[in-house]
Design a protein around this motif. Structure first.
Motif, PDB file in Angstrom:
ATOM      1  N   LYS A 123       0.857  -1.204   0.000  1.00 13.42           N
ATOM      2  CA  LYS A 123       0.000   0.000   0.000  1.00 13.42           C
ATOM      3  C   LYS A 123       0.886   1.245   0.000  1.00 13.42           C
ATOM      4  CE  LYS A 123      -4.184  -1.950   0.597  1.00 13.42           C
ATOM      5  NZ  LYS A 123      -5.407  -1.752  -0.161  1.00 13.42           N
TER       6      LYS A 123
ATOM      7  N   GLU B 146      -6.070  -0.128   7.718  1.00  9.92           N
ATOM      8  CA  GLU B 146      -6.119  -1.177   6.692  1.00  9.92           C
ATOM      9  C   GLU B 146      -6.275  -2.553   7.321  1.00  9.92           C
ATOM     10  OE1 GLU B 146      -5.692  -0.247   3.255  1.00  9.92           O
ATOM     11  OE2 GLU B 146      -6.503  -2.253   3.003  1.00  9.92           O
ATOM     12  N   ASP B 147      -7.150  -3.348   6.745  1.00  6.65           N
ATOM     13  CA  ASP B 147      -7.271  -4.764   7.101  1.00  6.65           C
ATOM     14  C   ASP B 147      -7.418  -4.997   8.602  1.00  6.65           C
ATOM     15  OD1 ASP B 147      -7.155  -5.102   4.413  1.00  6.65           O
ATOM     16  OD2 ASP B 147      -5.224  -6.103   4.346  1.00  6.65           O
TER      17      ASP B 147
ATOM     18  N   ASP C  90     -10.513  -0.194   3.697  1.00  7.15           N
ATOM     19  CA  ASP C  90     -11.362  -1.334   3.309  1.00  7.15           C
ATOM     20  C   ASP C  90     -12.831  -0.954   3.332  1.00  7.15           C
ATOM     21  OD1 ASP C  90      -9.379  -3.597   3.067  1.00  7.15           O
ATOM     22  OD2 ASP C  90      -8.889  -2.715   4.997  1.00  7.15           O
TER      23      ASP C  90
ATOM     24  N   ASN D 240      -9.556  -0.843  -4.124  1.00 14.94           N
ATOM     25  CA  ASN D 240      -9.445   0.476  -3.486  1.00 14.94           C
ATOM     26  C   ASN D 240      -8.185   1.249  -3.881  1.00 14.94           C
ATOM     27  OD1 ASN D 240      -7.702  -1.052  -1.842  1.00 14.94           O
ATOM     28  ND2 ASN D 240      -9.283  -1.317  -0.266  1.00 14.94           N
TER      29      ASN D 240
END
Ligand code: NAI
Ligand code: PYR
Ligand code: MG
Length: 470
Positions: free
Chosen positions: A168, A210-211, A236, A392
């Motif tokens: 990312k 994230e995640d 997300d 995304n």
């Protein structure tokens, strides 16, 4: 999970081969294992042996394992290691920290560091907003995960989450020149995550969560948004929702369906599925059905998961209950944000005419395009190796570029909608087709257009702290 999805397609096998060994036995062993040798590099030659790297095309993980075993059994041959190109690319990690200027002499040293740096520290102490101009804060985003919902791999922990977060960070830099740093936390406690992110926030101009699995992700994001004055964005949820909405607008345009009348099934009511549904409802959708492991969410049931009670109350107007197959029958749109392989071709065959299937689970989609492309109007996945990548990555670089440039205090609904419209608009009327409903991540217009519209939306909605030069 399907291991094929993780396979590197080409492996490099390093062999130590004793002098006098017939190399044709190596070639035959590779062929017998189902591999295809495409290159040989001599790494080292000695009196008694030679070390060579063989680049071999493989079909799947099974071939790679068989290859190592078969070669290891040949007389005069030792397998030193087998690594696929993806693993080689990850050796030592994928990003680095680089100074902007070199320190050549004592004068430079005293300005970047002590004593001169003290004047800069004092200036920031007197006016903390100067951190935005005099430190990396201006352009730096923290990519924060606790490793609890990494892609569709589940709760694999913070160390195992790092490759995704480094990825990312690479995407932020390459696509939008945003500096981003991966931070994987060794805690899954909501309060501790909130406290830790708040404690590191002074160094960052934005936080990209994230995640992080649901439902903790909802509270973590909400609290950090309230308690910090920099943008906090759970990728997300919102990055996915923005791109999904953009892709759906175009797919509906192509098939002549309307969002108000379409029956839309969202499978996987976690972080991404919930946020996508909220965006669909805000966009006018009236007939959404949510499906999770226990089937269709309905207001006739009471759920332990508080978000699911909200979800059931705001969707499924007909209070239908049943399985994924029941939900999909007669549906116009399937949106998968759940797990690989759970949507079967037979289910797609029961959908309404011109079905739209967005199988967005990563790395393995709910259904592979080759299993359904002949029976759908449009199919999209989250992956880079098929057309129509709904991921995304089309959103987070540009939305943060815009937010950082105008020093926004937050990323609000207006900015998200602007980003979705920007993404959808980069596919021109004459370009729109079943294999091009969403622009490529390599289309430079995307980040620029998202940035431009996000800055405008931030200014119009009063959350911009400065007006960036164009
Ligand atoms: N293409 C894209 O841009 C994105 C894709 N995703 C993918 O979406 C999936 C979900 O991600 P998150 O929402 O972050 O995770 P999450 O853990 O918050 O939610 C996943 C949800 O899916 C449900 N689920 C799992 N297996 C299921 C099954 N067999 N049937 C029905 N529901 C099932 C879980 O119960 C959970 O509610 C992952 O595969 C992830 O890689 C997520 C974000 C962006
Ligand atoms: C793309 C992404 O963020 C995910 O699959 O989790
Ligand atoms: Mg993610």
């Amino acid at each position: 999970m399907n291991n094929k999805a993780l396979d590197g397609k080409t492996v490099i096998v390093r062999l130590e081969i004793d002098s006098g060994t017939n190399f044709s036995s190596v070639v035959s062993a590779i062929e017998a294992a189902g591999g295809d040798m495409i290159a040989i590099d001599v790494i080292q030659t000695g009196k008694g042996s030679t070390t060579r790297d063989l680049t071999v095309k493989v079909k799947d993980t099974g071939t790679t394992e068989l290859l190592g075993k078969t070669l290891g059994q040949l007389p005069g041959i030792r397998v030193i290691n087998t690594s696929d190109r993806t693993f080689l690319l990850h050796l030592g990690g994928k990003i680095t920290v680089q100074p902007k200027t070199a320190i050549h002499n004592r004068d430079d040293l005293s300005r970047v560091y002590t004593p001169e740096v003290a004047r800069v520290c004092t200036a920031i102490h007197e006016d903390p907003s100067k951190a935005f101009t005099l430190t990396i804060k201006r352009n730096m985003v923290a990519v924060v995960s606790d490793g609890s919902a990494v892609l569709g791999l589940g709760n694999i922990g913070p160390e195992a989450a790092m490759p995704v977060m480094e990825g990312k960070a690479m995407l932020f830099k390459q696509f939008a020149d945003v500096d981003a740093f991966p931070i994987c936390l060794d805690t899954q406690d909501t309060e501790e995550i909130i406290r830790t992110v708040k404690a590191i926030a002074p160094a960052f101009g934005g936080i990209n969560l994230e995640d992080i699995s649901s439902p903790r992700c909802f509270e973590i994001e909400e609290r950090l948004r309230e308690e910090l004055n920099i943008p906090v964005f759970h990728d997300d949820q919102h990055g996915t929702a923005v791109v999904l909405y953009a892709g759906l607008l175009n797919a509906l345009r192509l098939t002549g369906k309307s969002i108000e009348d379409a029956r839309i099934v969202v499978c996987g009511i976690g972080a991404a599925g919930t946020a996508c549904t909220k965006m669909l409802l805000a966009g006018g959708a009236r007939n959404v059905l949510g499906v999770d492991r226990d089937g269709i969410l309905t207001a006739d049931r009471d759920y332990a998961h508080p978000m699911w009670n909200w979800y059931a109350a705001n969707t499924n107007p007909g209070r239908i209950s049943g399985s994924l197959a029941d939900a999909v029958a007669g549906a116009d749109v399937f949106i998968g944000l759940s797990a690989g392989g759970i949507l079967k071709r037979e289910m797609v065959l029961t959908m309404n005419e011109q079905p739209i299937v967005f199988a967005m689970a990563n790395p393995e989609p709910e259904i592979r395009p080759e299993q359904a492309e002949d029976i759908v109007a449009v199919i999209a996945t989250g992956r880079s190796d098929y057309p129509n990548q709904i991921n995304n990555v089309l959103c987070f670089p540009g939305i943060f570029r815009g937010a950082l440039d105008c020093r926004a205090t937050t990323i609000n609904e207006e900015m998200k909608l602007a980003a979705a419209e920007a993404i959808a608009s980069t596919v021109g009327e004459d370009e729109l087709s079943r294999s091009y409903i969403i622009p490529s991540v390599f289309n430079a217009k995307v980040v620029e257009e998202v940035r431009r519209r996000v800055v405008q939306a931030a200014r119009d909605s009063g959350v911009a702290r400065r007006n960036p030069r164009e």
